[in-house]
Design a protein around this motif. Structure first.
Motif, short mmCIF file in Angstrom:
data_model
loop_
_atom_site.label_atom_id
_atom_site.label_comp_id
_atom_site.label_asym_id
_atom_site.label_seq_id
_atom_site.Cartn_x
_atom_site.Cartn_y
_atom_site.Cartn_z
N HIS A 136 0.59 -1.59 0.31
CA HIS A 136 -0.14 0.18 0.06
C HIS A 136 0.75 2.07 -0.14
O HIS A 136 0.55 2.31 0.59
N GLU A 137 2.57 1.18 -0.73
CA GLU A 137 3.32 2.02 -0.92
C GLU A 137 2.99 3.16 -2.07
O GLU A 137 2.39 2.43 -2.73
N THR A 138 2.88 4.61 -1.64
CA THR A 138 2.88 5.42 -3.05
C THR A 138 3.85 5.48 -3.56
O THR A 138 5.20 5.56 -2.84
N LEU A 139 4.51 6.07 -4.71
CA LEU A 139 5.60 6.74 -5.27
C LEU A 139 6.30 7.28 -4.38
O LEU A 139 7.29 7.82 -3.96
N ASP A 140 5.25 8.58 -3.89
CA ASP A 140 5.79 9.58 -3.03
C ASP A 140 6.56 9.28 -1.46
O ASP A 140 7.40 9.35 -1.33
N ALA B 2 0.93 4.33 -9.09
CA ALA B 2 2.05 5.54 -8.25
C ALA B 2 1.00 5.72 -7.20
O ALA B 2 1.84 5.90 -6.08
N ALA B 3 -0.31 5.72 -7.89
CA ALA B 3 -1.16 5.78 -6.35
C ALA B 3 -1.17 5.25 -5.23
O ALA B 3 -1.13 5.22 -4.29
N GLU B 4 -1.28 4.25 -5.54
CA GLU B 4 -0.96 2.91 -4.96
C GLU B 4 0.21 1.88 -5.40
O GLU B 4 -0.63 1.16 -5.72
N THR C 189 11.09 14.49 -1.67
CA THR C 189 10.29 14.30 -2.68
C THR C 189 9.66 14.83 -4.07
O THR C 189 10.32 14.50 -5.53
#
Length: 71
Positions: free
Chosen positions: A13-17, A45-47, A27
């Motif tokens: 569940h990690e985002t690219l940011d 990138a969102a998840e 970032t």
């Protein structure tokens, strides 16, 4: 980290940011450089899927103009 980047794996569940923050501590510029280096990554990138390999690219430092106040 080299200029070409380093490949890292995403957590669940990690985002690219969040991935950029976890690895680089910032970032700004890094996310954009990473997206440019990884075609198709913007769709995820969102998840990011857990274990997704991402070539994380560190953005170059901005060039600042030198200003002399006595000139």
């Amino acid at each position: 980290m080299t200029e070409q980047g380093v490949t890292v794996r995403a957590h669940a569940h990690e985002t690219l940011d969040a991935l950029a923050w976890r690895q680089l501590g910032a970032t700004a510029g890094h996310v954009e450089a990473t997206l440019a280096a990884n075609p198709g990554l913007a769709k995820l990138a969102a998840e990011l899927p857990e274990g997704q390999a991402v070539r994380l690219v560190k953005a170059p430092e901005p060039v600042r103009a030198m200003v002399n106040i006595w000139d």
